[in-house]
Design a protein around this motif. Structure first.
Motif, PDB file in Angstrom:
ATOM      1  N   GLY A  86       0.809  -1.211   0.000  1.00  0.00           N
ATOM      2  CA  GLY A  86       0.000   0.000   0.000  1.00  0.00           C
ATOM      3  C   GLY A  86       0.841   1.259   0.000  1.00  0.00           C
ATOM      4  O   GLY A  86       0.553   2.224  -0.721  1.00  0.00           O
ATOM      5  N   ASN A  87       1.904   1.265   0.783  1.00  0.00           N
ATOM      6  CA  ASN A  87       2.772   2.434   0.881  1.00  0.00           C
ATOM      7  C   ASN A  87       3.497   2.714  -0.429  1.00  0.00           C
ATOM      8  O   ASN A  87       3.513   3.857  -0.909  1.00  0.00           O
ATOM      9  N   VAL A  88       4.089   1.695  -1.027  1.00  0.00           N
ATOM     10  CA  VAL A  88       4.824   1.880  -2.280  1.00  0.00           C
ATOM     11  C   VAL A  88       3.868   2.321  -3.389  1.00  0.00           C
ATOM     12  O   VAL A  88       4.173   3.229  -4.159  1.00  0.00           O
ATOM     13  N   ARG A  89       2.702   1.688  -3.447  1.00  0.00           N
ATOM     14  CA  ARG A  89       1.732   2.047  -4.481  1.00  0.00           C
ATOM     15  C   ARG A  89       1.284   3.499  -4.309  1.00  0.00           C
ATOM     16  O   ARG A  89       1.234   4.266  -5.273  1.00  0.00           O
ATOM     17  N   GLN A  90       0.968   3.900  -3.083  1.00  0.00           N
ATOM     18  CA  GLN A  90       0.476   5.252  -2.841  1.00  0.00           C
ATOM     19  C   GLN A  90       1.552   6.310  -3.079  1.00  0.00           C
ATOM     20  O   GLN A  90       1.324   7.294  -3.784  1.00  0.00           O
ATOM     21  N   TRP A  91       2.722   6.105  -2.478  1.00  0.00           N
ATOM     22  CA  TRP A  91       3.752   7.152  -2.465  1.00  0.00           C
ATOM     23  C   TRP A  91       4.583   7.218  -3.739  1.00  0.00           C
ATOM     24  O   TRP A  91       5.092   8.275  -4.087  1.00  0.00           O
ATOM     25  N   LEU A  92       4.761   6.107  -4.438  1.00  0.00           N
ATOM     26  CA  LEU A  92       5.561   6.124  -5.672  1.00  0.00           C
ATOM     27  C   LEU A  92       4.723   5.952  -6.929  1.00  0.00           C
ATOM     28  O   LEU A  92       4.801   6.764  -7.846  1.00  0.00           O
ATOM     29  N   VAL A  93       3.942   4.893  -6.976  1.00  0.00           N
ATOM     30  CA  VAL A  93       3.259   4.541  -8.212  1.00  0.00           C
ATOM     31  C   VAL A  93       2.114   5.508  -8.513  1.00  0.00           C
ATOM     32  O   VAL A  93       2.098   6.153  -9.564  1.00  0.00           O
ATOM     33  N   LYS A 137      -5.411   8.038  -9.238  1.00  0.00           N
ATOM     34  CA  LYS A 137      -6.220   8.277  -8.048  1.00  0.00           C
ATOM     35  C   LYS A 137      -5.684   7.416  -6.896  1.00  0.00           C
ATOM     36  O   LYS A 137      -5.351   6.242  -7.088  1.00  0.00           O
ATOM     37  N   ASP A 138      -5.602   8.005  -5.717  1.00  0.00           N
ATOM     38  CA  ASP A 138      -5.151   7.277  -4.525  1.00  0.00           C
ATOM     39  C   ASP A 138      -6.321   6.466  -3.985  1.00  0.00           C
ATOM     40  O   ASP A 138      -7.278   7.022  -3.457  1.00  0.00           O
ATOM     41  N   GLU A 139      -6.232   5.156  -4.120  1.00  0.00           N
ATOM     42  CA  GLU A 139      -7.310   4.274  -3.667  1.00  0.00           C
ATOM     43  C   GLU A 139      -6.864   3.394  -2.497  1.00  0.00           C
ATOM     44  O   GLU A 139      -7.481   2.364  -2.229  1.00  0.00           O
ATOM     45  N   ARG A 140      -5.851   3.793  -1.794  1.00  0.00           N
ATOM     46  CA  ARG A 140      -5.318   2.996  -0.693  1.00  0.00           C
ATOM     47  C   ARG A 140      -6.306   2.920   0.462  1.00  0.00           C
ATOM     48  O   ARG A 140      -6.896   3.916   0.861  1.00  0.00           O
ATOM     49  N   ASP A 141      -6.441   1.716   1.025  1.00  0.00           N
ATOM     50  CA  ASP A 141      -7.235   1.496   2.235  1.00  0.00           C
ATOM     51  C   ASP A 141      -6.262   1.036   3.324  1.00  0.00           C
ATOM     52  O   ASP A 141      -6.112  -0.152   3.584  1.00  0.00           O
ATOM     53  N   ARG A 142      -5.590   1.997   3.926  1.00  0.00           N
ATOM     54  CA  ARG A 142      -4.546   1.694   4.906  1.00  0.00           C
ATOM     55  C   ARG A 142      -5.058   0.870   6.101  1.00  0.00           C
ATOM     56  O   ARG A 142      -4.399  -0.085   6.516  1.00  0.00           O
ATOM     57  N   PRO A 143      -6.221   1.188   6.680  1.00  0.00           N
ATOM     58  CA  PRO A 143      -6.688   0.366   7.805  1.00  0.00           C
ATOM     59  C   PRO A 143      -6.863  -1.113   7.454  1.00  0.00           C
ATOM     60  O   PRO A 143      -6.615  -1.988   8.294  1.00  0.00           O
ATOM     61  N   MET A 189       4.041  18.034  -3.896  1.00  0.00           N
ATOM     62  CA  MET A 189       3.004  17.008  -4.041  1.00  0.00           C
ATOM     63  C   MET A 189       2.227  16.930  -2.738  1.00  0.00           C
ATOM     64  O   MET A 189       2.730  17.336  -1.690  1.00  0.00           O
ATOM     65  N   GLU A 190       1.052  16.376  -2.804  1.00  0.00           N
ATOM     66  CA  GLU A 190       0.325  16.028  -1.583  1.00  0.00           C
ATOM     67  C   GLU A 190       0.048  14.537  -1.630  1.00  0.00           C
ATOM     68  O   GLU A 190      -0.582  14.041  -2.575  1.00  0.00           O
ATOM     69  N   ILE A 191       0.567  13.831  -0.637  1.00  0.00           N
ATOM     70  CA  ILE A 191       0.382  12.384  -0.547  1.00  0.00           C
ATOM     71  C   ILE A 191      -0.066  12.064   0.873  1.00  0.00           C
ATOM     72  O   ILE A 191       0.595  12.462   1.842  1.00  0.00           O
ATOM     73  N   GLN A 192      -1.167  11.356   0.997  1.00  0.00           N
ATOM     74  CA  GLN A 192      -1.683  10.923   2.286  1.00  0.00           C
ATOM     75  C   GLN A 192      -1.930  12.123   3.213  1.00  0.00           C
ATOM     76  O   GLN A 192      -1.816  12.022   4.418  1.00  0.00           O
ATOM     77  N   LEU A 224      11.278  14.284  -3.979  1.00  0.00           N
ATOM     78  CA  LEU A 224      12.423  13.736  -3.253  1.00  0.00           C
ATOM     79  C   LEU A 224      11.978  13.155  -1.920  1.00  0.00           C
ATOM     80  O   LEU A 224      12.387  12.052  -1.540  1.00  0.00           O
ATOM     81  N   ASP A 225      11.128  13.888  -1.202  1.00  0.00           N
ATOM     82  CA  ASP A 225      10.593  13.384   0.065  1.00  0.00           C
ATOM     83  C   ASP A 225       9.869  12.054  -0.143  1.00  0.00           C
ATOM     84  O   ASP A 225      10.011  11.126   0.661  1.00  0.00           O
ATOM     85  N   ALA A 226       9.081  11.976  -1.208  1.00  0.00           N
ATOM     86  CA  ALA A 226       8.286  10.781  -1.466  1.00  0.00           C
ATOM     87  C   ALA A 226       9.176   9.562  -1.708  1.00  0.00           C
ATOM     88  O   ALA A 226       8.941   8.487  -1.142  1.00  0.00           O
ATOM     89  N   VAL A 227      10.184   9.716  -2.532  1.00  0.00           N
ATOM     90  CA  VAL A 227      11.090   8.594  -2.816  1.00  0.00           C
ATOM     91  C   VAL A 227      11.820   8.173  -1.539  1.00  0.00           C
ATOM     92  O   VAL A 227      11.884   6.986  -1.213  1.00  0.00           O
ATOM     93  N   TYR A 228      12.326   9.144  -0.814  1.00  0.00           N
ATOM     94  CA  TYR A 228      13.065   8.835   0.410  1.00  0.00           C
ATOM     95  C   TYR A 228      12.158   8.154   1.429  1.00  0.00           C
ATOM     96  O   TYR A 228      12.558   7.197   2.094  1.00  0.00           O
TER      97      TYR A 228
END
Length: 169
Positions: A50-57, A64-70, A111-114, A121-125
């Motif tokens: 979920g993390n790799v898909r959301q933050w990188l892919v 569209k961010d479709e992550r269901d983290r819970p 970017m805005e992620i989560q 750079l922040d996202a990759v790191y």
């Protein structure tokens, strides 16, 4: 250089070692947790996916961010190691393509992620660091459950040094 090193850590070091450690596990081992406050290996693999898909892919591909983290943490069984690893492997293949094509402009772009305001750079790191953290947890649980020496540093000689001339830590 940053992107090459990030790719190397994530896809050439962490991923093959994680896959090799998780593949032989039974379903019971995969979903074992010492208590309700802790995660199973299965949960951690779902979480990494979920993390790799959301933050990188998704973020760099404009999806569209479709992550269901819970859900990553609430699963308790029913998904095999092979299926979890196949999912994570597919996500990492996509992440590899992203890392290979990113530009300097994308690394400094906001970017805005989560809900976080970050740069590329922040996202990759974040992804590489986060993967390394949970990769270590997974290996610890595997060693605890199996008692196996995972032989992660086969390239080291008896003095604990790499015999590979081009090796880097």
């Amino acid at each position: 250089m940053f992107l090459r090193y990030s790719h190397k850590k994530l896809l050439e070091q962490y991923w093959p070692r994680l896959r090799g450690a998780v593949e032989p596990l039974t379903d019971k081992q995969l979903w074992w947790r010492p208590n309700e406050a802790s995660n199973s290996i299965g949960n951690l693999v779902l979480h990494l996916n979920g993390n790799v898909r959301q933050w990188l892919v998704s973020s760099f591909n404009g999806h569209k961010d479709e992550r269901d983290r819970p859900l990553e943490f609430s699963e308790r069984e029913g998904i095999s190691a092979a299926e979890l690893l196949e999912r994570l492997g597919a996500t990492l293949d996509e992440a590899s393509n992203v890392l290979k094509r990113l530009t300097a402009d994308e690394l400094v772009a906001p970017m805005e992620i989560q809900g976080y305001h970050v740069t590329g750079l922040d996202a990759v790191y974040q992804v590489v660091e986060h993967f390394g953290l949970h990769y270590g947890q997974i290996l610890y649980i595997v060693k605890m459950l199996t008692g196996a020496d995972l032989k992660l540093y086969r390239e080291l000689n008896a003095a604990g040094r790499s015999d590979l001339s081009a090796a880097h830590p």
